[in-house]
Design a protein around this motif. Structure first.
Motif, PDB file in Angstrom:
ATOM      1  N   ARG A 154     -49.426 -85.213  60.287  1.00 57.75           N
ATOM      2  CA  ARG A 154     -48.763 -85.758  59.100  1.00 57.75           C
ATOM      3  C   ARG A 154     -47.996 -84.691  58.317  1.00 57.75           C
ATOM      4  NH1 ARG A 154     -53.709 -88.787  56.358  1.00 57.75           N
ATOM      5  NH2 ARG A 154     -54.709 -86.911  57.163  1.00 57.75           N
ATOM      6  N   GLN A 155     -48.416 -83.440  58.441  1.00 58.64           N
ATOM      7  CA  GLN A 155     -47.774 -82.395  57.644  1.00 58.64           C
ATOM      8  C   GLN A 155     -46.303 -82.217  58.003  1.00 58.64           C
ATOM      9  OE1 GLN A 155     -48.759 -78.264  58.657  1.00 58.64           O
ATOM     10  NE2 GLN A 155     -49.949 -79.075  60.370  1.00 58.64           N
ATOM     11  N   PHE A 156     -45.891 -82.652  59.185  1.00 60.38           N
ATOM     12  CA  PHE A 156     -44.505 -82.477  59.611  1.00 60.38           C
ATOM     13  C   PHE A 156     -43.617 -83.629  59.142  1.00 60.38           C
ATOM     14  CE2 PHE A 156     -47.236 -80.500  62.866  1.00 60.38           C
ATOM     15  CZ  PHE A 156     -46.922 -79.188  62.593  1.00 60.38           C
ATOM     16  N   PHE A 157     -44.190 -84.818  58.964  1.00 59.12           N
ATOM     17  CA  PHE A 157     -43.384 -85.986  58.626  1.00 59.12           C
ATOM     18  C   PHE A 157     -43.526 -86.418  57.168  1.00 59.12           C
ATOM     19  CE2 PHE A 157     -44.299 -86.358  63.208  1.00 59.12           C
ATOM     20  CZ  PHE A 157     -42.993 -86.262  63.676  1.00 59.12           C
ATOM     21  N   THR A 158     -44.347 -85.759  56.403  1.00 54.39           N
ATOM     22  CA  THR A 158     -44.536 -86.147  55.000  1.00 54.39           C
ATOM     23  C   THR A 158     -44.053 -85.073  54.034  1.00 54.39           C
ATOM     24  OG1 THR A 158     -46.798 -85.255  55.016  1.00 54.39           O
ATOM     25  CG2 THR A 158     -46.531 -87.592  55.574  1.00 54.39           C
ATOM     26  N   ARG A 159     -43.233 -84.164  54.501  1.00 57.09           N
ATOM     27  CA  ARG A 159     -42.823 -83.039  53.657  1.00 57.09           C
ATOM     28  C   ARG A 159     -41.906 -83.480  52.508  1.00 57.09           C
ATOM     29  NH1 ARG A 159     -44.799 -78.593  55.952  1.00 57.09           N
ATOM     30  NH2 ARG A 159     -43.636 -77.099  54.714  1.00 57.09           N
ATOM     31  N   ILE A 160     -41.018 -84.436  52.769  1.00 55.86           N
ATOM     32  CA  ILE A 160     -40.155 -84.927  51.691  1.00 55.86           C
ATOM     33  C   ILE A 160     -40.981 -85.726  50.690  1.00 55.86           C
ATOM     34  CG2 ILE A 160     -38.259 -86.500  51.125  1.00 55.86           C
ATOM     35  CD1 ILE A 160     -36.858 -85.611  53.648  1.00 55.86           C
ATOM     36  N   ALA A 161     -41.875 -86.573  51.186  1.00 57.06           N
ATOM     37  CA  ALA A 161     -42.737 -87.348  50.292  1.00 57.06           C
ATOM     38  C   ALA A 161     -43.576 -86.423  49.413  1.00 57.06           C
ATOM     39  CB  ALA A 161     -43.641 -88.273  51.109  1.00 57.06           C
ATOM     40  N   SER A 162     -44.110 -85.370  49.998  1.00 58.88           N
ATOM     41  CA  SER A 162     -44.928 -84.422  49.228  1.00 58.88           C
ATOM     42  C   SER A 162     -44.090 -83.700  48.182  1.00 58.88           C
ATOM     43  CB  SER A 162     -45.582 -83.410  50.171  1.00 58.88           C
ATOM     44  OG  SER A 162     -46.451 -84.061  51.069  1.00 58.88           O
ATOM     45  N   ALA A 163     -42.853 -83.319  48.550  1.00 60.89           N
ATOM     46  CA  ALA A 163     -41.964 -82.636  47.598  1.00 60.89           C
ATOM     47  C   ALA A 163     -41.607 -83.565  46.436  1.00 60.89           C
ATOM     48  CB  ALA A 163     -40.705 -82.157  48.303  1.00 60.89           C
ATOM     49  N   LEU A 199     -30.742 -89.253  64.620  1.00 57.01           N
ATOM     50  CA  LEU A 199     -32.181 -89.490  64.530  1.00 57.01           C
ATOM     51  C   LEU A 199     -32.924 -88.195  64.790  1.00 57.01           C
ATOM     52  CD1 LEU A 199     -33.082 -92.952  66.070  1.00 57.01           C
ATOM     53  CD2 LEU A 199     -33.623 -92.063  63.810  1.00 57.01           C
ATOM     54  N   GLY A 200     -32.825 -87.275  63.845  1.00 59.51           N
ATOM     55  CA  GLY A 200     -33.531 -86.006  63.956  1.00 59.51           C
ATOM     56  C   GLY A 200     -34.718 -85.975  63.024  1.00 59.51           C
ATOM     57  N   TYR A 201     -35.276 -84.777  62.842  1.00 60.43           N
ATOM     58  CA  TYR A 201     -36.459 -84.639  62.002  1.00 60.43           C
ATOM     59  C   TYR A 201     -36.157 -84.903  60.529  1.00 60.43           C
ATOM     60  CZ  TYR A 201     -38.790 -82.705  66.084  1.00 60.43           C
ATOM     61  OH  TYR A 201     -39.342 -82.549  67.329  1.00 60.43           O
ATOM     62  N   LEU A 202     -34.950 -84.590  60.080  1.00 62.37           N
ATOM     63  CA  LEU A 202     -34.591 -84.870  58.687  1.00 62.37           C
ATOM     64  C   LEU A 202     -34.651 -86.369  58.405  1.00 62.37           C
ATOM     65  CD1 LEU A 202     -31.586 -82.413  58.152  1.00 62.37           C
ATOM     66  CD2 LEU A 202     -33.758 -82.352  56.903  1.00 62.37           C
ATOM     67  N   THR A 203     -34.060 -87.163  59.290  1.00 60.03           N
ATOM     68  CA  THR A 203     -34.069 -88.615  59.106  1.00 60.03           C
ATOM     69  C   THR A 203     -35.480 -89.171  59.177  1.00 60.03           C
ATOM     70  OG1 THR A 203     -31.829 -88.845  60.005  1.00 60.03           O
ATOM     71  CG2 THR A 203     -33.212 -90.808  60.016  1.00 60.03           C
ATOM     72  N   LEU A 204     -36.259 -88.716  60.137  1.00 63.83           N
ATOM     73  CA  LEU A 204     -37.628 -89.219  60.289  1.00 63.83           C
ATOM     74  C   LEU A 204     -38.497 -88.846  59.094  1.00 63.83           C
ATOM     75  CD1 LEU A 204     -38.209 -88.504  64.076  1.00 63.83           C
ATOM     76  CD2 LEU A 204     -37.807 -90.704  62.987  1.00 63.83           C
ATOM     77  N   THR A 205     -38.297 -87.655  58.564  1.00 66.21           N
ATOM     78  CA  THR A 205     -39.054 -87.231  57.388  1.00 66.21           C
ATOM     79  C   THR A 205     -38.652 -88.059  56.172  1.00 66.21           C
ATOM     80  OG1 THR A 205     -39.072 -85.000  58.311  1.00 66.21           O
ATOM     81  CG2 THR A 205     -39.763 -85.215  56.043  1.00 66.21           C
ATOM     82  N   ALA A 206     -37.352 -88.393  56.065  1.00 69.69           N
ATOM     83  CA  ALA A 206     -36.882 -89.252  54.978  1.00 69.69           C
ATOM     84  C   ALA A 206     -37.459 -90.654  55.113  1.00 69.69           C
ATOM     85  CB  ALA A 206     -35.354 -89.302  54.971  1.00 69.69           C
ATOM     86  N   MET A 207     -37.499 -91.169  56.341  1.00 67.28           N
ATOM     87  CA  MET A 207     -38.053 -92.506  56.574  1.00 67.28           C
ATOM     88  C   MET A 207     -39.531 -92.557  56.204  1.00 67.28           C
ATOM     89  SD  MET A 207     -35.682 -94.561  58.013  1.00 67.28           S
ATOM     90  CE  MET A 207     -36.448 -95.680  59.168  1.00 67.28           C
ATOM     91  N   SER A 208     -40.246 -91.471  56.458  1.00 66.69           N
ATOM     92  CA  SER A 208     -41.670 -91.424  56.124  1.00 66.69           C
ATOM     93  C   SER A 208     -41.894 -91.409  54.618  1.00 66.69           C
ATOM     94  CB  SER A 208     -42.317 -90.187  56.759  1.00 66.69           C
ATOM     95  OG  SER A 208     -42.221 -90.242  58.171  1.00 66.69           O
ATOM     96  N   ALA A 209     -40.888 -90.930  53.871  1.00 66.71           N
ATOM     97  CA  ALA A 209     -40.983 -90.909  52.412  1.00 66.71           C
ATOM     98  C   ALA A 209     -40.510 -92.210  51.779  1.00 66.71           C
ATOM     99  CB  ALA A 209     -40.154 -89.749  51.851  1.00 66.71           C
ATOM    100  N   ALA A 210     -39.773 -93.015  52.542  1.00 68.98           N
ATOM    101  CA  ALA A 210     -39.078 -94.179  51.994  1.00 68.98           C
ATOM    102  C   ALA A 210     -40.032 -95.329  51.655  1.00 68.98           C
ATOM    103  CB  ALA A 210     -38.023 -94.662  52.975  1.00 68.98           C
ATOM    104  N   THR A 211     -39.692 -96.031  50.584  1.00 70.42           N
ATOM    105  CA  THR A 211     -40.336 -97.307  50.281  1.00 70.42           C
ATOM    106  C   THR A 211     -39.435 -98.463  50.706  1.00 70.42           C
ATOM    107  OG1 THR A 211     -39.390 -97.373  48.047  1.00 70.42           O
ATOM    108  CG2 THR A 211     -41.552 -96.318  48.304  1.00 70.42           C
TER     109      THR A 211
END
Length: 399
Positions: free
Chosen positions: A230-239, A258-270
């Motif tokens: 989870r630490q890799f995909f929740t970095r934007i949400a945590s910030a 569809l890179g890590y930036l997009t996936l990390t943003a999706m994990s933060a998205a509501t």
């Protein structure tokens, strides 16, 4: 007989570096001419009709307040027309909330205790779908209607930043990369947030350094393979948790891949907004995008970072109702995706593209720059789309 001369030799890397620098210099020169004396964007004043529209009151109500000496004093032109600055519009909003006849505070739509921060990821991995234009106008509309907004430019090409007056290679603004990087140089997200020319709207600009995140993440995964994925995909949400109390809505302009930036943003998205141009090639591209995204998100879920959305919608962009193939394509999409397609499409408009030539949005430019029907048609379509999205945000808060 003519003898063809050999083409001159050149070093490709030097050539493109020189051309990139020259383009940057010319763009900055245009910026200085458009926004003197310090190349910072300002914001026009808004007419009584516009202020009444964004506040949700009548023009007569505004006139009465002015005649009674209540609220901020509007500027008055020689023609007698009155106008307010965006700051005064915000002041009026708070005045109406304090002095309204009802206990329900409806003019300042900030989230209440228990309402979660709404994070809208605007995505598509095909260029030209109107993704950045959508993110910019949505962010500004939310600010004009009284919300506290953070726009996040997650695309290294920095188009959203440019629309808000930033030129990354010259302004030296930090990007979100500084708040999500893996090394000891990581900074608090508050240090990379800067204000825009819209009261209530801040932005995290982009720069080329964002691309480093795409290289850093797989290396970090290898080094820390035994640790919680989870630490890799929740970095934007945590910030974003660090500034949770400062904003009502965050709008993220994701990169067209569809890179890590997009996936990390999706994990933060509501919530997720997918832009699509109603043409066959674009629909085929979106099909591949959805198949890839769905498969990758299953992997993300297995890593322990669930994507839990309040809503997601498709937004038809650059739509020409008189174009029969486009109308047929919209009908085709509605037959499959009716519940998730926004009722209001974004119409194709020369007003929006012309405003973009000066790095402005339709909410910034003077309507006198266009023919009346062209401007009103475009602004009505924009407001309808953004009002529909705003209603989804409010519904997520239980309103």
């Amino acid at each position: 007989m003519n003898i063809a001369l050999p083409l001159p030799k050149f070093e490709f890397d030097d050539k493109i570096l020189d051309q990139g620098a020259e383009i940057s210099r010319r763009l900055n020169q245009l910026r200085m001419e458009k926004f003197p004396p310090n190349a910072k964007k300002t914001l026009r004043q808004f007419s009584m009709a516009e202020v009444a529209h964004y506040l949700g009151v009548t023009q007569n109500n505004l006139k009465r307040l002015h005649l009674e000496g209540k609220g901020p004093v509007p500027a008055q032109a020689s023609s007698g027309r009155r106008s307010y600055t965006a700051e005064q519009m915000l002041e009026l909003r708070h005045y109406l909330d304090r002095n309204g006849r009802t206990e329900v505070k409806k003019y300042v739509p900030h989230r209440k205790s228990g309402d979660k921060l709404q994070v809208i990821a605007v995505v598509n991995f095909k260029g030209g779908s109107g993704k950045t234009t959508t993110a910019a106008h949505l962010s500004q509309y939310l600010a004009l209607t009284g919300h506290r907004v953070l726009a996040v430019d997650l695309d290294p090409q920095a188009s959203l930043s440019a629309l808000h007056g930033f030129q990354p290679e010259l302004d030296r603004n930090l990007s979100l990369y500084e708040a999500i990087r893996y090394d000891d140089e990581r900074k608090p997200i508050a240090e990379v947030i800067v204000p825009t020319n819209f009261p209530g709207l801040d932005i995290i600009p982009a720069n080329l350094e964002l691309q480093e995140y795409e290289y850093d993440t797989p290396l970090a995964m290898q080094d820390k393979a035994s640790r919680d994925g989870r630490q890799f995909f929740t970095r934007i949400a945590s910030a974003l948790e660090e500034v949770d109390d400062r904003y009502d809505v965050v709008v993220i302009d994701c990169p067209p891949q569809l890179g890590y930036l997009t996936l990390t943003a999706m994990s933060a998205a509501t919530s997720v907004l997918i832009t699509v141009h109603p043409q066959m090639l674009d629909l085929m591209s979106m099909s591949q995008f959805l198949l890839m995204l769905g498969g990758i998100l299953k992997t993300v879920k297995q890593a322990g970072a669930r994507v839990e959305l309040d809503w997601f919608r498709y937004l038809i962009t650059r739509y020409e109702p008189t174009d029969i193939p486009q109308a047929q394509m919209v009908g085709f999409m509605q037959s499959m995706l009716a519940e998730e397609i926004l009722a209001n499409p974004m119409l194709k408009s020369t007003a929006i593209s012309d405003a973009g030539l000066t790095k402005q949005t339709l909410y910034e430019v003077e309507k006198t720059s266009f023919t009346r029907t062209t401007y009103e048609r475009a602004i009505e379509a924009l407001d309808s789309v953004n009002a529909e999205i705003t209603a989804l945000v409010h519904r997520a808060w239980g309103r």
